[in-house]
Write a protein that holds these residues in place. Structure first.
Motif, short mmCIF file in Angstrom:
data_model
loop_
_atom_site.label_atom_id
_atom_site.label_comp_id
_atom_site.label_asym_id
_atom_site.label_seq_id
_atom_site.Cartn_x
_atom_site.Cartn_y
_atom_site.Cartn_z
N PHE A 1 1.39 94.06 -45.22
CA PHE A 1 0.13 93.37 -45.43
C PHE A 1 -0.40 93.58 -46.84
O PHE A 1 -1.01 92.67 -47.43
N SER A 2 -0.18 94.76 -47.39
CA SER A 2 -0.57 94.98 -48.78
C SER A 2 0.21 94.04 -49.70
O SER A 2 -0.36 93.42 -50.61
N SER A 3 1.50 93.90 -49.43
CA SER A 3 2.34 92.99 -50.19
C SER A 3 1.92 91.54 -50.00
O SER A 3 1.94 90.74 -50.94
N ALA A 4 1.51 91.19 -48.78
CA ALA A 4 1.08 89.82 -48.51
C ALA A 4 -0.15 89.46 -49.34
O ALA A 4 -0.27 88.32 -49.82
N GLN B 1 -8.06 98.76 -51.41
CA GLN B 1 -7.68 97.36 -51.26
C GLN B 1 -8.64 96.60 -50.36
O GLN B 1 -8.94 95.43 -50.62
N LEU B 2 -9.11 97.24 -49.31
CA LEU B 2 -10.09 96.61 -48.44
C LEU B 2 -11.36 96.28 -49.21
O LEU B 2 -11.87 95.15 -49.13
N ALA B 3 -11.88 97.23 -49.98
CA ALA B 3 -13.12 97.02 -50.74
C ALA B 3 -12.94 95.94 -51.80
O ALA B 3 -13.79 95.06 -51.96
N CYS C 1 -5.75 90.57 -45.67
CA CYS C 1 -4.60 91.48 -45.77
C CYS C 1 -5.07 92.91 -46.04
O CYS C 1 -4.50 93.87 -45.49
N GLY C 2 -6.07 93.07 -46.90
CA GLY C 2 -6.61 94.40 -47.15
C GLY C 2 -7.17 95.02 -45.89
O GLY C 2 -6.97 96.22 -45.61
N LEU D 1 -4.24 99.09 -39.68
CA LEU D 1 -2.93 99.57 -39.25
C LEU D 1 -2.68 101.00 -39.73
O LEU D 1 -2.04 101.80 -39.03
N ASN D 2 -3.15 101.32 -40.91
CA ASN D 2 -3.01 102.68 -41.41
C ASN D 2 -3.67 103.67 -40.47
O ASN D 2 -3.08 104.68 -40.07
#
Length: 410
Positions: A226-229, A291-293, A382-383, A389-390
């Motif tokens: 998802f990070s890659s996406a 990445q979420l922020a 994605c973030g 998932l983490n």
């Protein structure tokens, strides 16, 4: 003298494995500046041109699952000869395409050729280095890997202006041929004969099932996926957002794209120099939260228009820098537990990542591309998915392995 030669060989090995991983970003990033032009050349829509990226991602994802068991049976080098030769031929075919549909097909084949190097390089890292060194080695590979997105759009932009879009794919074919020759003479086989695994279908299926039962492996691969996406959502949308919406010339787009790649490289090197006392899972979790922020910030600026180009670019830059921590740590967590089937594990790791990336890129192409909102929605989503998932799959008990796989050499 012996020590000098040993250091040179170590450096050469890292560079070669990094180059093998770099064929994916090279194949994607170099042709990005030409995507708006390809709409006119083939009389195609934006969505149709983006399909050439989707087919590449699908080929890169699904092809890896084929290479994995083969590399565990016949060694790391033999599949490379096939994959690099296919990459050279299909890259030249891309340049000779007469329609966007033909280009999409040849991009699929190009990806199947490119993904062999990615599988083999990750497997060789696990063959040659102990688990405690994997974070440092994968961070070094990101350094080599990051050179590609740093220079590829820049080079692609100038090739486009000076020689036309076909020169981009002919250049990729030439680079593939040079790598094939270099690999033949300078890369040694790393799989010991006694570690070869059988290539029976029931054994292949049981190996993949074993990996999928490993919650930590599956979690790390999906988090990386998802990070890659989110990264590929930026890659797919950036030419249209920055060139079409913000009117950046292709050459300047290359500089902007390269600046983001430089941030990713810098972050990965900070990661590689972090103390071993800092657990991999903690670094990965903080990177996912960043990445979420930043994804939410991209969404907010796209919705409000605040800051214009800079308002979009700044949080995207932060998101991409965080991937410099996500990829080395996530790959290390996934690979460190499965040295006895490094090729198969490497293949499934890459397949999971690129299937997610391809799926999100398809979704991206289905959303209206008249603004930066589609890119922002996918990056933010994605973030969020990677972070959730983490927390659900990863933590301090990374030493808990799944039940041992029973070898069936039948």
């Amino acid at each position: 003298m012996s020590q000098h030669r040993t250091r040179f060989r170590y450096f050469e090995l890292i560079v070669l494995m990094g180059v093998l991983q770099a064929f994916a970003p090279l194949s994607i990033d170099m042709y990005l500046p030409s995507m708006p032009l390809l709409e006119k050349v083939f009389n195609a829509t934006t969505a149709q041109v983006q399909i050439t990226l989707v087919t590449f991602l699908l080929g890169f994802a699904l092809g890896q699952s084929l290479y994995g068991p083969v590399t565990d049976r016949f060694g790391r080098k033999p599949p490379l000869y096939f994959s690099l030769a296919l990459f050279v031929i299909s890259s030249a075919a891309c340049a000779l395409s007469t329609s966007v549909n033909a280009l999409s097909v040849f991009r699929l084949l190009q990806a199947i050729g490119a993904c062999g190097g990615a599988v083999v390089s990750r497997a060789m890292v696990r063959d040659l280095f102990p688990p405690v060194d994997l974070r440092r080695i994968f961070s070094m590979l990101v350094l080599v890997l990051g050179v590609s997105p740093l220079i590829a759009p820049f080079v692609g932009g100038y090739l486009l202006v000076w020689f036309g879009w076909k020169s981009i794919f002919f250049t990729q074919a030439s680079l593939g041929a040079v790598t094939l020759l270099t690999m033949h003479f300078r890369l040694s086989e790393s799989l010991a004969p006694e570690h070869a695994r059988p290539l029976h279908m029931d054994h292949v299926i049981s190996s993949y099932a074993y990996l999928l039962r490993d919650r930590t492996f599956l979690g790390a691969s999906l988090v990386c996926g998802f990070s890659s996406a989110g990264m590929f959502a930026y890659i797919a949308s950036a030419p249209f957002v920055f060139i079409n919406l913000y009117k950046l010339p292709p050459q300047q787009f290359g500089w902007l794209f390269g600046f983001i790649a430089a941030g990713l490289i810098g972050a990965s090197q900070v990661n590689g120099r972090m103390s071993h006392k800092i657990p991999l899972w903690k670094v990965l979790r903080v990177a996912n939260l960043v990445q979420l922020a930043s994804g939410l910030a991209v969404l907010a600026t796209a919705a409000t228009g605040f800051g214009g180009l800079a308002g979009i670019f700044a949080p995207v830059f932060v998101y991409m820098c965080a991937t410099g921590f996500v990829f080395p740590n996530g790959n290390a967590i996934a690979m460190m537990r499965h040295g006895n089937m490094a090729g198969t594990a490497s293949a499934l790791l890459g397949t999971n990542q690129f299937v997610i990336a391809a799926a999100t890129t398809i979704v991206l192409g289905m959303i209206d591309n008249s603004s930066a909102m589609p890119m922002a929605i996918v990056i933010a989503g994605c973030g969020a998915a990677a972070t959730v998932l983490n927390y659900l799959t990863l933590g301090s008990k990374l030493d808990v392995a799944p039940p041992a796989l029973v070898e069936t050499h039948g």
